[in-house]
Design a protein around this motif. Structure first.
Motif, PDB file in Angstrom:
ATOM      1  N   UNK A  90      28.754  33.829  38.433  1.00 48.77           N
ATOM      2  CA  UNK A  90      29.041  32.638  39.229  1.00 48.77           C
ATOM      3  C   UNK A  90      27.942  32.461  40.259  1.00 48.77           C
ATOM      4  N   UNK A  91      27.803  31.237  40.770  1.00 50.41           N
ATOM      5  CA  UNK A  91      26.855  30.971  41.834  1.00 50.41           C
ATOM      6  C   UNK A  91      27.591  30.728  43.150  1.00 50.41           C
ATOM      7  N   UNK A  92      28.894  31.028  43.147  1.00 51.21           N
ATOM      8  CA  UNK A  92      29.692  30.956  44.361  1.00 51.21           C
ATOM      9  C   UNK A  92      29.662  32.297  45.077  1.00 51.21           C
ATOM     10  N   UNK A  93      30.358  32.361  46.173  1.00 53.59           N
ATOM     11  CA  UNK A  93      30.357  33.591  46.968  1.00 53.59           C
ATOM     12  C   UNK A  93      31.396  34.610  46.544  1.00 53.59           C
ATOM     13  N   UNK A  94      32.203  34.304  45.537  1.00 54.77           N
ATOM     14  CA  UNK A  94      33.194  35.275  45.072  1.00 54.77           C
ATOM     15  C   UNK A  94      33.481  35.026  43.598  1.00 54.77           C
ATOM     16  N   UNK A  95      34.026  36.058  42.945  1.00 54.70           N
ATOM     17  CA  UNK A  95      34.378  35.947  41.526  1.00 54.70           C
ATOM     18  C   UNK A  95      35.532  36.906  41.239  1.00 54.70           C
ATOM     19  N   UNK A  96      36.574  36.401  40.603  1.00 57.17           N
ATOM     20  CA  UNK A  96      37.755  37.216  40.289  1.00 57.17           C
ATOM     21  C   UNK A  96      37.667  37.691  38.843  1.00 57.17           C
ATOM     22  N   UNK A  97      37.813  38.990  38.675  1.00 57.38           N
ATOM     23  CA  UNK A  97      37.937  39.574  37.330  1.00 57.38           C
ATOM     24  C   UNK A  97      39.411  39.799  37.053  1.00 57.38           C
ATOM     25  N   UNK A  98      39.873  39.398  35.878  1.00 53.27           N
ATOM     26  CA  UNK A  98      41.304  39.554  35.572  1.00 53.27           C
ATOM     27  C   UNK A  98      41.505  39.811  34.087  1.00 53.27           C
ATOM     28  N   UNK A  99      42.592  40.515  33.802  1.00 49.99           N
ATOM     29  CA  UNK A  99      43.026  40.782  32.434  1.00 49.99           C
ATOM     30  C   UNK A  99      44.523  40.521  32.376  1.00 49.99           C
ATOM     31  N   UNK A 100      44.970  39.755  31.404  1.00 48.29           N
ATOM     32  CA  UNK A 100      46.393  39.413  31.313  1.00 48.29           C
ATOM     33  C   UNK A 100      47.247  40.599  30.913  1.00 48.29           C
ATOM     34  N   UNK A 101      46.690  41.478  30.079  1.00 46.33           N
ATOM     35  CA  UNK A 101      47.462  42.636  29.619  1.00 46.33           C
ATOM     36  C   UNK A 101      46.506  43.812  29.460  1.00 46.33           C
ATOM     37  N   UNK A 102      46.609  44.776  30.364  1.00 50.38           N
ATOM     38  CA  UNK A 102      45.688  45.903  30.371  1.00 50.38           C
ATOM     39  C   UNK A 102      46.073  46.896  29.270  1.00 50.38           C
ATOM     40  N   UNK A 103      45.185  47.035  28.280  1.00 56.34           N
ATOM     41  CA  UNK A 103      45.427  47.951  27.159  1.00 56.34           C
ATOM     42  C   UNK A 103      44.241  48.876  26.938  1.00 56.34           C
ATOM     43  N   UNK A 104      43.406  49.030  27.922  1.00 52.42           N
ATOM     44  CA  UNK A 104      42.227  49.892  27.831  1.00 52.42           C
ATOM     45  C   UNK A 104      42.352  50.994  28.875  1.00 52.42           C
ATOM     46  N   UNK A 105      42.292  52.250  28.420  1.00 54.26           N
ATOM     47  CA  UNK A 105      42.495  53.385  29.326  1.00 54.26           C
ATOM     48  C   UNK A 105      41.236  53.741  30.112  1.00 54.26           C
ATOM     49  N   UNK A 106      40.057  53.358  29.587  1.00 55.67           N
ATOM     50  CA  UNK A 106      38.808  53.847  30.189  1.00 55.67           C
ATOM     51  C   UNK A 106      37.901  52.726  30.676  1.00 55.67           C
TER      52      UNK A 106
END
Length: 356
Positions: free
Chosen positions: A106-122
């Motif tokens: 993004x070229x903004x000052x913030x960026x949200x990382x999200x996952x709807x369903x966490x299925x990764x252990x590592x």
């Protein structure tokens, strides 16, 4: 050296043609971002600053990135998100990076990382920023994916049935499919009393595992009828669920065999006309025989002076055991003394009347 804006064009191409998702992967995130993301490939890249657990770069002047929250604890299968922001100007590009996935920028000052369903252990998300003058900085999100155990059970190792006082036994607590096991605390109980708290030495495995914890005990008569059990608690820190997830085992009822015990003093003083006894306990309940002068006797219900002497108790239980009691017979108090007291009182009153 390419034009100053060429590195931004490169990022734009990734942004337009690459996937914008953060799909979980099962590989480790590298310490540096891919070389293609660097603004000036011909210019030596500075070593990224050390990243603290607080979610902020310790070299805030060089890398003014901030994660909120800095640590994320998420249950397997639940949604998760984190925000990355930049504190000051001079860093026009902000993004999230995961190994094998194109970066999300993004070229903004913030960026949200999200996952709807966490299925990764590592999975190890990394937030990065590119500076106008060249160079990069990045900060890794501390992410803990957890799963409470499917089942917790308790057993004795290589033993079934009754226990014997003084013998050593091993109690085993089995915790099935828990992650991460390094955050697990197993507590052994006898009744409501804590016997021990144990933790796993496996700090590398992040996926669910099944692990057993053992505790050696020496049985005593106090264990007869006691209940052993264990519980598995996930200690995930202040960012984790409160109260921490706890799964308890079933109760393991115990029976302990122990030799006869005599619950009376070796010398007893008994008033004439009364009787005495001695309680004998054990498991199995012992049979008791009384002896006097080598002869089997029945304790009299009303003792006299001739019943004074030594008595031997023979108890047959888990093992045979004898105990000797010396009995002293005391005279009955109160009858003669009471009469004498009345005569003295009568004489005293008679003397007082004569004086008057």
């Amino acid at each position: 050296m390419g034009a100053p804006g060429s590195w931004i064009i490169t990022l734009l191409l990734f942004h337009l043609f690459g996937s914008g998702t953060s799909s979980p992967v099962f590989t480790n995130t590298p310490s540096l971002l891919p070389e293609i993301l660097l603004p000036f490939p011909t210019v030596p890249v500075p070593t990224p600053p050390f990243i603290s657990n607080s979610g902020e770069s310790t070299q805030g002047v060089l890398c003014p990135l901030k994660l909120s929250p800095s640590t994320v604890v998420v249950r397997y299968g639940d949604p998760v998100k984190a925000n990355c922001s930049i504190k000051r100007m001079g860093f026009p590009v902000l993004g999230w990076y995961l190994q094998l996935d194109p970066p999300v920028i993004t070229y903004n000052g913030f960026l949200i990382w999200s996952v709807e369903r966490m299925t990764n252990w590592t999975i190890k998300p990394v937030c990065f920023a590119l500076a106008e003058q060249g160079g990069q900085c990045d900060i890794a999100l501390t992410l803990i994916v957890y799963k409470p155990p499917d089942r917790v059970s308790i057993t004795f190792v290589n033993h079934t049935g009754q226990m014997i006082e003084g013998d050593q036994y091993t109690v085993q607590c089995n915790v099935t499919e828990v992650a991460p096991v390094e955050n697990l605390i197993v507590t052994f109980y006898r009744g409501q009393n804590i016997l021990a708290q144990l933790q796993s030495n496996n700090s590398r495995e992040k996926k669910p595992v099944t692990e057993s914890f053992t505790l050696d005990i020496v049985s005593s008569k106090e264990d007869n009828g006691a209940e052993y059990w264990c519980e598995a608690k996930m200690e995930l820190g202040p960012e984790g669920p409160q109260p921490p997830p706890v799964v308890a085992s079933q109760k393991l009822f115990t029976k302990v065999l122990f030799a006869p015990e005599f619950l009376c003093p070796p010398k007893m003083m008994v008033t004439e006309g009364k009787t005495f006894t001695c309680e004998v306990t054990g498991n199995p309940q012992p049979s008791v025989t009384w002896f006097r002068d080598g002869q089997v006797v029945t304790l009299p219900s009303h003792l006299s002076k001739k019943d004074a002497g030594k008595y031997t108790i023979q108890a047959e239980g888990l093992s045979p055991k004898n105990f000797t009691v010396e009995v002293e017979i005391l005279p009955v108090r109160g009858t003669a003394n009471s009469c004498n007291g009345h005569f003295l009182l009568l004489g005293f009153l008679t003397q007082m009347i004569n004086w008057l």
